[in-house]
Write a protein that holds these residues in place. Structure first.
Motif, PDB file in Angstrom:
ATOM      1  N   VAL A 134       0.817  -1.099  -0.075  1.00 11.91           N
ATOM      2  CA  VAL A 134      -0.144  -0.199   0.049  1.00 11.91           C
ATOM      3  C   VAL A 134       0.756   1.225   0.117  1.00 11.91           C
ATOM      4  O   VAL A 134       0.680   2.231  -0.944  1.00 11.91           O
ATOM      5  CB  VAL A 134      -1.034  -0.001   1.193  1.00 11.91           C
ATOM      6  N   THR A 135       1.626   1.625   0.880  1.00 17.82           N
ATOM      7  CA  THR A 135       2.225   2.739   1.126  1.00 17.82           C
ATOM      8  C   THR A 135       3.307   2.924   0.156  1.00 17.82           C
ATOM      9  O   THR A 135       3.523   4.032  -0.511  1.00 17.82           O
ATOM     10  CB  THR A 135       3.236   2.875   2.732  1.00 17.82           C
ATOM     11  N   PHE A 136       4.426   1.850   0.017  1.00 18.07           N
ATOM     12  CA  PHE A 136       5.429   2.041  -1.087  1.00 18.07           C
ATOM     13  C   PHE A 136       5.219   2.359  -2.332  1.00 18.07           C
ATOM     14  O   PHE A 136       5.700   3.209  -3.077  1.00 18.07           O
ATOM     15  CB  PHE A 136       6.641   1.180  -0.639  1.00 18.07           C
ATOM     16  N   PRO A 137       4.101   1.430  -2.972  1.00 17.11           N
ATOM     17  CA  PRO A 137       3.790   1.571  -4.268  1.00 17.11           C
ATOM     18  C   PRO A 137       3.126   3.102  -4.427  1.00 17.11           C
ATOM     19  O   PRO A 137       3.379   3.757  -5.708  1.00 17.11           O
ATOM     20  CB  PRO A 137       2.704   0.480  -4.662  1.00 17.11           C
ATOM     21  N   GLN A 138       2.414   3.651  -3.591  1.00 17.90           N
ATOM     22  CA  GLN A 138       1.914   4.920  -4.001  1.00 17.90           C
ATOM     23  C   GLN A 138       2.985   6.035  -3.715  1.00 17.90           C
ATOM     24  O   GLN A 138       3.126   6.802  -4.345  1.00 17.90           O
ATOM     25  CB  GLN A 138       0.725   5.276  -2.789  1.00 17.90           C
ATOM     26  N   ALA A 139       3.667   5.713  -2.934  1.00 18.43           N
ATOM     27  CA  ALA A 139       4.906   6.715  -2.756  1.00 18.43           C
ATOM     28  C   ALA A 139       6.158   6.654  -4.085  1.00 18.43           C
ATOM     29  O   ALA A 139       6.518   7.717  -4.299  1.00 18.43           O
ATOM     30  CB  ALA A 139       5.623   6.353  -1.331  1.00 18.43           C
ATOM     31  N   ILE A 141       5.066   6.447  -7.048  1.00 18.47           N
ATOM     32  CA  ILE A 141       4.635   7.368  -7.885  1.00 18.47           C
ATOM     33  C   ILE A 141       5.052   8.744  -7.700  1.00 18.47           C
ATOM     34  O   ILE A 141       5.567   9.438  -8.691  1.00 18.47           O
ATOM     35  CB  ILE A 141       3.194   7.319  -8.267  1.00 18.47           C
ATOM     36  N   ALA A 142       5.249   9.140  -6.559  1.00 27.21           N
ATOM     37  CA  ALA A 142       5.485  10.566  -6.296  1.00 27.21           C
ATOM     38  C   ALA A 142       6.851  10.873  -6.309  1.00 27.21           C
ATOM     39  O   ALA A 142       7.398  11.929  -6.604  1.00 27.21           O
ATOM     40  CB  ALA A 142       4.948  10.755  -4.714  1.00 27.21           C
ATOM     41  N   MET A 143       7.676   9.857  -6.058  1.00 27.89           N
ATOM     42  CA  MET A 143       9.269   9.675  -6.069  1.00 27.89           C
ATOM     43  C   MET A 143       9.814   9.844  -7.473  1.00 27.89           C
ATOM     44  O   MET A 143      10.939  10.104  -7.425  1.00 27.89           O
ATOM     45  CB  MET A 143       9.715   9.096  -4.796  1.00 27.89           C
ATOM     46  N   LEU A 144       9.272   9.013  -8.311  1.00 31.79           N
ATOM     47  CA  LEU A 144       9.794   8.883  -9.792  1.00 31.79           C
ATOM     48  C   LEU A 144      10.354   9.965 -10.428  1.00 31.79           C
ATOM     49  O   LEU A 144      11.692   9.865 -10.899  1.00 31.79           O
ATOM     50  CB  LEU A 144       8.962   8.174 -10.375  1.00 31.79           C
ATOM     51  N   PRO A 145       9.731  11.009 -10.606  1.00 35.56           N
ATOM     52  CA  PRO A 145      10.503  12.299 -11.210  1.00 35.56           C
ATOM     53  C   PRO A 145      11.717  12.486 -10.440  1.00 35.56           C
ATOM     54  O   PRO A 145      12.706  13.179 -11.124  1.00 35.56           O
ATOM     55  CB  PRO A 145       9.448  13.440 -11.019  1.00 35.56           C
ATOM     56  N   SER A 146      11.754  12.592  -9.034  1.00 35.01           N
ATOM     57  CA  SER A 146      12.869  12.984  -8.445  1.00 35.01           C
ATOM     58  C   SER A 146      14.323  12.015  -8.384  1.00 35.01           C
ATOM     59  O   SER A 146      15.168  12.398  -8.616  1.00 35.01           O
ATOM     60  CB  SER A 146      12.630  13.212  -6.942  1.00 35.01           C
ATOM     61  N   ASP A 206      10.166   7.961 -17.455  1.00 35.17           N
ATOM     62  CA  ASP A 206       8.880   8.756 -17.949  1.00 35.17           C
ATOM     63  C   ASP A 206       7.947   7.660 -18.211  1.00 35.17           C
ATOM     64  O   ASP A 206       6.797   7.516 -17.810  1.00 35.17           O
ATOM     65  CB  ASP A 206       8.871   9.493 -19.170  1.00 35.17           C
ATOM     66  N   ARG A 207       8.455   6.417 -19.062  1.00 37.09           N
ATOM     67  CA  ARG A 207       7.584   5.410 -19.484  1.00 37.09           C
ATOM     68  C   ARG A 207       7.140   4.565 -18.122  1.00 37.09           C
ATOM     69  O   ARG A 207       6.026   4.222 -17.996  1.00 37.09           O
ATOM     70  CB  ARG A 207       8.298   4.581 -20.401  1.00 37.09           C
ATOM     71  N   LEU A 208       8.030   4.533 -17.079  1.00 32.22           N
ATOM     72  CA  LEU A 208       7.829   3.543 -16.102  1.00 32.22           C
ATOM     73  C   LEU A 208       6.672   4.297 -15.236  1.00 32.22           C
ATOM     74  O   LEU A 208       5.810   3.715 -14.738  1.00 32.22           O
ATOM     75  CB  LEU A 208       9.053   3.453 -15.193  1.00 32.22           C
ATOM     76  N   GLU A 209       6.828   5.709 -15.028  1.00 27.40           N
ATOM     77  CA  GLU A 209       6.004   6.590 -14.342  1.00 27.40           C
ATOM     78  C   GLU A 209       4.438   6.431 -14.827  1.00 27.40           C
ATOM     79  O   GLU A 209       3.609   6.194 -14.038  1.00 27.40           O
ATOM     80  CB  GLU A 209       6.323   7.968 -14.371  1.00 27.40           C
ATOM     81  N   ARG A 210       4.452   6.527 -16.199  1.00 26.78           N
ATOM     82  CA  ARG A 210       3.219   6.405 -16.815  1.00 26.78           C
ATOM     83  C   ARG A 210       2.357   4.926 -16.634  1.00 26.78           C
ATOM     84  O   ARG A 210       1.316   4.800 -16.531  1.00 26.78           O
ATOM     85  CB  ARG A 210       3.231   6.393 -18.345  1.00 26.78           C
ATOM     86  N   LYS A 211       3.355   3.996 -16.652  1.00 26.77           N
ATOM     87  CA  LYS A 211       2.877   2.494 -16.364  1.00 26.77           C
ATOM     88  C   LYS A 211       2.381   2.199 -15.185  1.00 26.77           C
ATOM     89  O   LYS A 211       1.416   1.861 -14.977  1.00 26.77           O
ATOM     90  CB  LYS A 211       3.997   1.571 -16.745  1.00 26.77           C
ATOM     91  N   ILE A 212       2.844   2.885 -14.291  1.00 29.49           N
ATOM     92  CA  ILE A 212       2.722   2.615 -12.784  1.00 29.49           C
ATOM     93  C   ILE A 212       1.379   3.385 -12.525  1.00 29.49           C
ATOM     94  O   ILE A 212       0.503   2.745 -11.835  1.00 29.49           O
ATOM     95  CB  ILE A 212       3.922   2.854 -11.637  1.00 29.49           C
ATOM     96  N   SER A 213       1.450   4.583 -13.027  1.00 31.00           N
ATOM     97  CA  SER A 213       0.307   5.376 -12.884  1.00 31.00           C
ATOM     98  C   SER A 213      -1.318   4.847 -13.369  1.00 31.00           C
ATOM     99  O   SER A 213      -2.278   4.776 -12.949  1.00 31.00           O
ATOM    100  CB  SER A 213       0.453   6.809 -13.273  1.00 31.00           C
ATOM    101  N   ASN A 214      -0.859   4.446 -14.530  1.00 31.69           N
ATOM    102  CA  ASN A 214      -2.184   3.771 -15.283  1.00 31.69           C
ATOM    103  C   ASN A 214      -2.561   2.423 -14.554  1.00 31.69           C
ATOM    104  O   ASN A 214      -3.708   2.039 -14.494  1.00 31.69           O
ATOM    105  CB  ASN A 214      -1.505   3.221 -16.780  1.00 31.69           C
ATOM    106  N   GLY A 215      -1.561   1.601 -14.068  1.00 29.99           N
ATOM    107  CA  GLY A 215      -1.890   0.515 -13.176  1.00 29.99           C
ATOM    108  C   GLY A 215      -2.754   0.864 -12.041  1.00 29.99           C
ATOM    109  O   GLY A 215      -3.723   0.342 -11.710  1.00 29.99           O
ATOM    110  N   TRP A 216      -2.407   1.914 -11.207  1.00 30.95           N
ATOM    111  CA  TRP A 216      -3.101   2.460  -9.963  1.00 30.95           C
ATOM    112  C   TRP A 216      -4.336   2.885 -10.284  1.00 30.95           C
ATOM    113  O   TRP A 216      -5.337   2.639  -9.855  1.00 30.95           O
ATOM    114  CB  TRP A 216      -2.171   3.529  -9.422  1.00 30.95           C
TER     115      TRP A 216
END
Length: 223
Positions: A134-139, A141-146, A206-216
């Motif tokens: 729960v916690t880490f998967p959501q975090a 997404i927030a940390m990927l750009p940094s 960028d691709r990884l962020e989109r994939k994870i965001s779409n998954g959530w």
């Protein structure tokens, strides 16, 4: 001696790209793992654990990575810890990356809504399960750009490894300049190689962020 021809000189500099990528991947792998551990330590309820993590972070953020690199390569052997140039480079860069990365992870974990943790408690989920599911998967997404920016900084920062003789891109370019007197080809190729590699890193994240965001988003809709 190197032949003063464009293609041989270019190939010689390109040969350093593999070393640069290896140094980046290993350092980011170790530093990334360290980032998560230290971030969790800083959130610990134990005062000693928090203090150790805080001292580590502040030390490596407050001292020069050049000094850290030289300490790893020149001082540690005198203390009985013999490292190759590559190992010393990985050690210094990984520890430095871990310090900066831990703040990214800590900030991302704090950004997760408290209601999520309360829901985990209500469902009687254990700490490990709550964190990993729960916690880490959501975090994440927030940390990927940094994390993407930090990875790019690490890739570019590996150039300091040339100071202890690691044959990465800058070391190879300097060797070409010293042996041939040619400056245009080696340093222009350095610009191009760094641009290509950092662009690939940015694209991958960028691709990884989109994939994870779409998954959530899919999980949310299904819920």
């Amino acid at each position: 001696m190197l032949n003063d021809g464009s293609l041989p000189l270019l190939n010689y500099v390109i040969s350093g790209a593999g070393v640069t990528l290896a140094l980046t991947l290993v350092s980011c792998g170790i530093g990334g793992t360290l980032s998560i551990v230290v971030a969790l330590m800083r959130g610990s309820e134990a005062w000693l654990v928090r203090s150790v993590a805080t001292v580590y972070v502040e030390f490596f953020r407050s001292t020069s990575i050049y000094a850290q690199l030289f300490w790893a390569y020149f001082v540690l052997p005198q203390l009985g810890v013999d490292l190759t140039a590559f190992q010393a480079g990985v050690l210094a860069i990984s520890l430095n990356t871990g310090a900066y990365g831990s703040e990214i992870v800590r900030g991302a974990l704090k950004s997760v809504a408290h209601s999520q943790r309360e829901a985990c408690t209500a469902l009687n989920l254990g700490r490990f399960t709550s964190f990993t599911r729960v916690t880490f998967p959501q975090a994440l997404i927030a940390m990927l750009p940094s994390v993407s920016n930090l990875t790019i900084d690490v890739l570019k920062g590996t150039s300091i490894a040339s100071l202890i003789g690691i044959s990465e891109i800058m070391f190879q370019a300097d060797t070409v300049r010293i042996q041939t007197g040619n400056t245009a080809i080696p340093y222009l190729s350095v610009f191009v190689l760094y641009f290509v590699m950092t662009s690939l890193v940015a694209f991958s994240f960028d691709r990884l962020e989109r994939k994870i965001s779409n998954g959530w988003q899919g999980v949310s809709k299904a819920g």
